[in-house]
Enzyme design. Sequence first.
Site, PDB file in Angstrom:
ATOM      1  N   ARG A 141       0.807  -1.239   0.000  1.00 17.00           N
ATOM      2  CA  ARG A 141       0.000   0.000   0.000  1.00 17.00           C
ATOM      3  C   ARG A 141       0.830   1.274   0.000  1.00 17.00           C
ATOM      4  NH1 ARG A 141      -3.163  -2.683   4.096  1.00 17.00           N
ATOM      5  NH2 ARG A 141      -4.757  -3.918   3.065  1.00 17.00           N
ATOM      6  N   LYS A 163       2.651  11.018 -11.998  1.00 17.08           N
ATOM      7  CA  LYS A 163       1.819  10.047 -12.702  1.00 17.08           C
ATOM      8  C   LYS A 163       2.570   8.728 -12.813  1.00 17.08           C
ATOM      9  CE  LYS A 163      -1.129  12.943 -15.555  1.00 17.08           C
ATOM     10  NZ  LYS A 163      -1.637  13.165 -16.928  1.00 17.08           N
ATOM     11  N   GLU A 205       8.068  17.229 -26.483  1.00 20.64           N
ATOM     12  CA  GLU A 205       7.535  17.744 -25.217  1.00 20.64           C
ATOM     13  C   GLU A 205       8.145  19.109 -24.896  1.00 20.64           C
ATOM     14  OE1 GLU A 205       5.076  16.610 -23.213  1.00 20.64           O
ATOM     15  OE2 GLU A 205       4.726  14.656 -24.126  1.00 20.64           O
ATOM     16  N   LYS A 251       6.639  22.575 -15.695  1.00 23.48           N
ATOM     17  CA  LYS A 251       5.794  21.450 -15.313  1.00 23.48           C
ATOM     18  C   LYS A 251       5.598  21.417 -13.808  1.00 23.48           C
ATOM     19  CE  LYS A 251       4.397  16.836 -15.888  1.00 23.48           C
ATOM     20  NZ  LYS A 251       4.540  15.529 -16.507  1.00 23.48           N
ATOM     21  N   GLU A 261      -4.924  16.553 -11.945  1.00 26.93           N
ATOM     22  CA  GLU A 261      -5.514  16.835 -13.241  1.00 26.93           C
ATOM     23  C   GLU A 261      -6.997  17.199 -13.173  1.00 26.93           C
ATOM     24  OE1 GLU A 261      -4.691  13.622 -15.882  1.00 26.93           O
ATOM     25  OE2 GLU A 261      -4.086  14.986 -17.455  1.00 26.93           O
ATOM     26  N   ARG A 265      -3.694  21.318 -15.011  1.00 31.07           N
ATOM     27  CA  ARG A 265      -2.781  20.287 -15.513  1.00 31.07           C
ATOM     28  C   ARG A 265      -3.243  19.763 -16.866  1.00 31.07           C
ATOM     29  NH1 ARG A 265       0.356  15.455 -12.268  1.00 31.07           N
ATOM     30  NH2 ARG A 265       1.484  14.691 -14.087  1.00 31.07           N
ATOM     31  N   ASN A 269      -1.895  18.464 -21.792  1.00 25.09           N
ATOM     32  CA  ASN A 269      -2.311  17.494 -22.804  1.00 25.09           C
ATOM     33  C   ASN A 269      -2.340  18.072 -24.212  1.00 25.09           C
ATOM     34  OD1 ASN A 269      -2.642  15.276 -21.055  1.00 25.09           O
ATOM     35  ND2 ASN A 269      -4.529  16.227 -20.303  1.00 25.09           N
ATOM     36  N   HIS A 272      -1.853  15.806 -26.996  1.00 27.19           N
ATOM     37  CA  HIS A 272      -1.910  14.431 -26.490  1.00 27.19           C
ATOM     38  C   HIS A 272      -3.204  13.704 -26.829  1.00 27.19           C
ATOM     39  CE1 HIS A 272       1.689  15.549 -24.402  1.00 27.19           C
ATOM     40  NE2 HIS A 272       1.783  14.377 -23.792  1.00 27.19           N
ATOM     41  N   HIS A 276      -2.177  10.420 -28.344  1.00 27.14           N
ATOM     42  CA  HIS A 276      -2.457   9.123 -27.707  1.00 27.14           C
ATOM     43  C   HIS A 276      -3.321   8.250 -28.595  1.00 27.14           C
ATOM     44  CE1 HIS A 276      -1.655  10.141 -23.189  1.00 27.14           C
ATOM     45  NE2 HIS A 276      -0.593   9.672 -23.799  1.00 27.14           N
ATOM     46  N   HIS A 289       6.063   8.216 -28.489  1.00 29.14           N
ATOM     47  CA  HIS A 289       5.142   9.117 -27.801  1.00 29.14           C
ATOM     48  C   HIS A 289       5.313  10.562 -28.279  1.00 29.14           C
ATOM     49  CE1 HIS A 289       2.684  10.878 -24.657  1.00 29.14           C
ATOM     50  NE2 HIS A 289       3.685  11.673 -24.322  1.00 29.14           N
TER      51      HIS A 289
END
Lengths: 393, 393
Positions: A141, A163, A205, A251, A261, A265, A269, A272, A276, A289
């Site tokens: 955990r 992330k 990026e 960032k 997000e 945030r 994207n 993206h 994606h 990517h």
Amino acid sequence: MNYEEKIIEYPPVHPGTDRTFIRFYEGEPNPKAMLLGGCDEMPQRVFVTDTTVSSLPCMDEFTAEFGTGKGAAANSVHKRRSGKDILVILGAGEPFKTIESVLSIVAAALDANGQRSTVFVGIGGGVITDMTAFAASIFKRGARCELVPTTLLSMVDAAVGGKTGCDFGSYKNMIGSFFPAQKIHICPEFIKTLPQSEYRSGLAEVVKTALLFSAPLFDKLESNPGILDGRGKSEFAPLISEMIRTCVSEKASVVEQDLTEKGMRMLLNLGHTFGHALETCAGLGKVAHGDGVAWGMARAADLSERLGLCTKEYAERVKRMLRSYTWETSEIHPAMEGKGSAGDIARTIFGAMKKDKKNSSSKVRFVLQRGVCDTVITEADEGDVLAVLGAER
Amino acid sequence: MNYEEKIIEYPPVHPGTDRTFIRFYEGEPNPKAMLLGGCDEMPQRVFVTDTTVSSLPCMDEFTAEFGTGKGAAANSVHKRRSGKDILVILGAGEPFKTIESVLSIVAAALDANGQRSTVFVGIGGGVITDMTAFAASIFKRGARCELVPTTLLSMVDAAVGGKTGCDFGSYKNMIGSFFPAQKIHICPEFIKTLPQSEYRSGLAEVVKTALLFSAPLFDKLESNPGILDGRGKSEFAPLISEMIRTCVSEKASVVEQDLTEKGMRMLLNLGHTFGHALETCAGLGKVAHGDGVAWGMARAADLSERLGLCTKEYAERVKRMLRSYTWETSEIHPAMEGKGSAGDIARTIFGAMKKDKKNSSSKVRFVLQRGVCDTVITEADEGDVLAVLGAER
């Protein structure tokens, strides 16, 4: 049914993950000095890397500490001499970004009697840093996590911001968590070890950060396309180092305000949603990517123009700059050719967008621009999206 | 290597999980009324239950909404008429508490185009509530979660407090997260549906709460052993309802102060260090969790006495009360008989304790007592632990 209600209020989850120390190193990467210094009282570490990174010459002294020779096999786990730290070497690349890889990290940590105080240290690109941090977040955990991004992409984007995750079936990053690393070690000279294609992917990026937050960086990128092929040249070293710091700072500033997000945030994207979807439809691992994001920024520019948000001049300026770095900007990406008619391809990509985890309803939201540093988040009609995907061609 | 350092500070992870609404319902359980009321604008729900719970008569109207007949097969996934909500039915019991089960929930949610706004609703005992909440926590890096505990154990312990997870290999709850549910629906009359063995298992956590936090509850348990076989009797209904509320309140008060088990939440492990080790060594699923904890509380009482923390009288009082509820209190649990000599069994159990996720070093910490509501957390020498496990017999 009748009921009474009681409310429990909690302190923040994982108080240990409320800040990240980012260290910028100078000079040649020296993972042994960077990671294996310190006293005997260090907590146990589970180092995770892949076959590509473990083969780098700068890793030799580090891997030798684990009795691992050059070109060690994937999934080999070697006990360190001290008997406490371990090294896990995974297969390299997106096809290995699976729950099985994540569980192999967990299993190795368990075999080594890992505890919640154990530090999981990911050394590699975004695939390794995302999976290592995910494993740390679910081990008993929640254990601890440090990251050593070795690619430009992971330095400027993947490692910063908490992330974590892995792919699930054919969908990217469908499972994961928000679990910020406690330390991120950034050593810009690692990028000299990258294949050209990965370096280019990372530059996308950087371009995204420039469009979103820094007109001066956009100007520099526009006037220095030579950095695409000149990262070894001393004239570009200060520019590249500055680029990395600007991207990390921008960032960091976004995720400090919105880690999970819910708001700004989402700006990150840009490119993206299209990117994606392209990565998914082309087959995971087929389009890098960053290359997907670069193409996505061109599509976002066209969609911005089509919706009257920006001028034709701005959209053209963005696409011209992207092309000067050899990125694809046309409506139909070459990786999709042969997958049906232009209309079929457009609809396939639109369908994948609707499954993107950032969409909270059946509508698809896009990050679009009025100009540099002037960004909006908006929904768009299917017809407009299909149009900029070439459905009318 | 030289470096400069920058610090990012984040807001709390998952602001949506900072509180839990606990609803106490009166009367017969009516899952359809409890869960499927409300307007069309409700967010999508992914309901998760198991074959045992889905076969309860009180579930008939609920499952009928999904076109699912009595005794629906495990892993069957049925779309609801509205086309939005889905029902996932898993196999029942500890052997199904696996990452595969968790991933089957994720896959079903993904197939149904689930979003971060999707609510994962676990209806069942601790196995189902832990796995449903874990799936919610990793789905697209965090969706939403509600729980409907149907066993006494999950009402008083498992559902409250944000622990999620599943087993890994032969170890219990080795992977998971802290991810509090947004709502917990407690309907005490569900316990009338339980097999006697599961009801008894849940009572053990009630005893634990009494020893830790409530002398009056301890007195009531001591003077009413008839509740073990009398849960259907109207004379016991108020006592059982009060017990559940006391346990929920006391647990809520602990987790409000220490969600992630850095401090006082460790008190809740009274009996668990011994109990978990027994569950692991006997083979997952062989000893019910509560029965393991009850035996563990007897071992903790003996260890407390051996270390001079409590009197012989207190240890005997605890064990006498446990025996009056038919729990095993002897040094060697019958589930371990035939697994070697007394010394072998003691060492096997001690070895499993050292792998428990709550231990931050090689030393094993125990929750021990000086008396009712007077609890200490302390390490113990291997010799003392082996002695109370019967190694000297």
